[in-house]
Scaffold this motif. Structure first.
Motif, mmCIF file in Angstrom:
data_model
loop_
_atom_site.group_PDB
_atom_site.id
_atom_site.type_symbol
_atom_site.label_atom_id
_atom_site.label_comp_id
_atom_site.label_asym_id
_atom_site.label_seq_id
_atom_site.Cartn_x
_atom_site.Cartn_y
_atom_site.Cartn_z
ATOM 1 N N TYR A 8 -75.818 -25.630 5.567
ATOM 2 C CA TYR A 8 -74.447 -25.877 5.121
ATOM 3 C C TYR A 8 -74.296 -25.297 3.721
ATOM 4 N N TRP A 9 -73.464 -24.259 3.620
ATOM 5 C CA TRP A 9 -73.255 -23.580 2.342
ATOM 6 C C TRP A 9 -71.772 -23.671 1.974
ATOM 7 N N THR A 10 -71.506 -24.351 0.852
ATOM 8 C CA THR A 10 -70.121 -24.592 0.429
ATOM 9 C C THR A 10 -69.560 -23.429 -0.380
ATOM 10 N N PHE A 11 -70.441 -22.647 -1.043
ATOM 11 C CA PHE A 11 -70.068 -21.576 -1.973
ATOM 12 C C PHE A 11 -69.439 -22.105 -3.256
ATOM 13 N N ASP A 12 -69.419 -23.423 -3.433
ATOM 14 C CA ASP A 12 -68.857 -24.010 -4.650
ATOM 15 C C ASP A 12 -69.752 -23.693 -5.845
ATOM 16 N N GLY A 13 -69.154 -23.730 -7.031
ATOM 17 C CA GLY A 13 -69.902 -23.400 -8.243
ATOM 18 C C GLY A 13 -71.131 -24.265 -8.452
ATOM 19 N N PRO A 45 -67.089 -14.801 -6.329
ATOM 20 C CA PRO A 45 -66.444 -16.114 -6.214
ATOM 21 C C PRO A 45 -64.926 -15.971 -6.202
ATOM 22 N N THR A 46 -64.279 -16.720 -5.319
ATOM 23 C CA THR A 46 -62.824 -16.671 -5.216
ATOM 24 C C THR A 46 -62.321 -18.041 -4.795
ATOM 25 N N GLN A 52 -64.496 -23.490 -3.703
ATOM 26 C CA GLN A 52 -64.718 -22.068 -3.956
ATOM 27 C C GLN A 52 -65.234 -21.372 -2.698
ATOM 28 N N ALA A 53 -64.887 -20.102 -2.547
ATOM 29 C CA ALA A 53 -65.365 -19.272 -1.442
ATOM 30 C C ALA A 53 -66.053 -18.042 -2.018
ATOM 31 N N PHE A 54 -66.629 -17.230 -1.128
ATOM 32 C CA PHE A 54 -67.201 -15.936 -1.509
ATOM 33 C C PHE A 54 -66.405 -14.825 -0.832
ATOM 34 N N THR A 72 -81.304 -22.108 21.988
ATOM 35 C CA THR A 72 -80.174 -21.681 22.813
ATOM 36 C C THR A 72 -79.042 -22.706 22.810
ATOM 37 N N VAL A 73 -79.169 -23.737 21.970
ATOM 38 C CA VAL A 73 -78.111 -24.734 21.812
ATOM 39 C C VAL A 73 -77.822 -24.859 20.324
ATOM 40 N N HIS A 74 -76.627 -24.461 19.895
ATOM 41 C CA HIS A 74 -76.302 -24.477 18.473
ATOM 42 C C HIS A 74 -74.807 -24.229 18.272
ATOM 43 N N SER A 75 -74.373 -24.426 17.046
ATOM 44 C CA SER A 75 -72.959 -24.233 16.695
ATOM 45 C C SER A 75 -72.862 -23.635 15.300
ATOM 46 N N LEU A 76 -71.809 -22.855 15.087
ATOM 47 C CA LEU A 76 -71.490 -22.274 13.784
ATOM 48 C C LEU A 76 -70.022 -22.537 13.497
ATOM 49 N N SER A 77 -69.731 -22.995 12.283
ATOM 50 C CA SER A 77 -68.331 -23.152 11.886
ATOM 51 C C SER A 77 -68.112 -22.490 10.537
ATOM 52 N N VAL A 78 -66.931 -21.899 10.346
ATOM 53 C CA VAL A 78 -66.651 -21.172 9.110
ATOM 54 C C VAL A 78 -65.135 -21.000 8.946
ATOM 55 N N TRP A 79 -64.692 -21.087 7.701
ATOM 56 C CA TRP A 79 -63.327 -20.693 7.351
ATOM 57 C C TRP A 79 -63.354 -19.215 6.947
#
Length: 208
Positions: A8-13, A45-46, A52-54, A72-79
């Motif tokens: 889990y990567w937030t990209f926050d400062g 950073p933006t 914050q995002a990248f 073979t069982v997994h999930s990815l979520s992203v804005w």
């Protein structure tokens, strides 16, 4: 939503260390990501959807190295907020190395793709309507064995896969540099289980 959360990567400062070029894994599993040397500290950073995002520039050096091996069982979520209509890999290793999310036809048909780690099978969402340049969209990929389901802003689109090869998420954007993304990314989560439709909706509502 922490059950099965492995990255889990937030990209926050507060979670970004530019002196060591590392991103803290907020899942608590220690999967620290590495910011490649090509990503500039001044323009990456933006303003994000959540904090914050990248911003990725669609160049080979703009990549976050993760290296999480999954079954073979997994999930990815992203804005995702596209900067223009360029196609690009959001998460994977490279076009020929398997990927969890590749977006094509961004401003027109908007098709999501998943390729398994053995390069034996590709799943496609089919046309879902174009993403809007400069606007955040929430995308989730859920794989459960040989079945892949894509979600766009909480709405599911099914697509079969057909084989049972595992995958490694080597990077955010294209590590090989052939199809790097030109978009801002925020709040990237990887789970080692299949999220339910209700859980996808829960995550979407949390970021709206």
């Amino acid at each position: 939503l922490t059950n099965g959360l492995v990255g889990y990567w937030t990209f926050d400062g507060k979670d970004t260390n530019w002196s060591t070029r590392q991103l803290t894994d907020s899942s608590g599993n220690g999967n620290t990501a590495t910011i490649a040397g090509g990503m500039p500290m001044t323009t990456t950073p933006t303003i994000g959807k959540i904090g914050q995002a990248f911003q990725f520039r669609a160049v080979g050096g703009d990549v976050i190295l993760t290296g999480i091996s999954l079954g073979t069982v997994h999930s990815l979520s992203v804005w995702v907020k596209p900067k223009d209509g360029s196609d690009g890999i959001i998460a994977g290793g490279g076009y020929n190395d398997g990927y969890m999310l590749y977006i094509s036809g961004i401003t027109a048909s908007d098709v999501f793709w998943y390729r398994d780690g053995g390069n034996a099978s590709i799943a496609s969402s089919g046309a879902m309507g174009g993403l809007t340049v400069g606007k955040w969209t929430y995308i989730v990929v859920v794989r459960n064995g040989t079945s892949v389901t894509f979600y766009k802003n909480g709405v599911p689109y099914g697509a079969g896969l057909g084989t049972n090869n595992a995958i490694t998420v080597q990077s955010l954007s294209d590590q090989a540099g052939g199809l790097p993304t030109k978009a801002a990314l925020d709040d990237v989560r990887i789970y080692n289980r299949a999220l339910s439709a209700a859980e996808v909706q829960q995550l979407y509502n949390a970021g709206r």
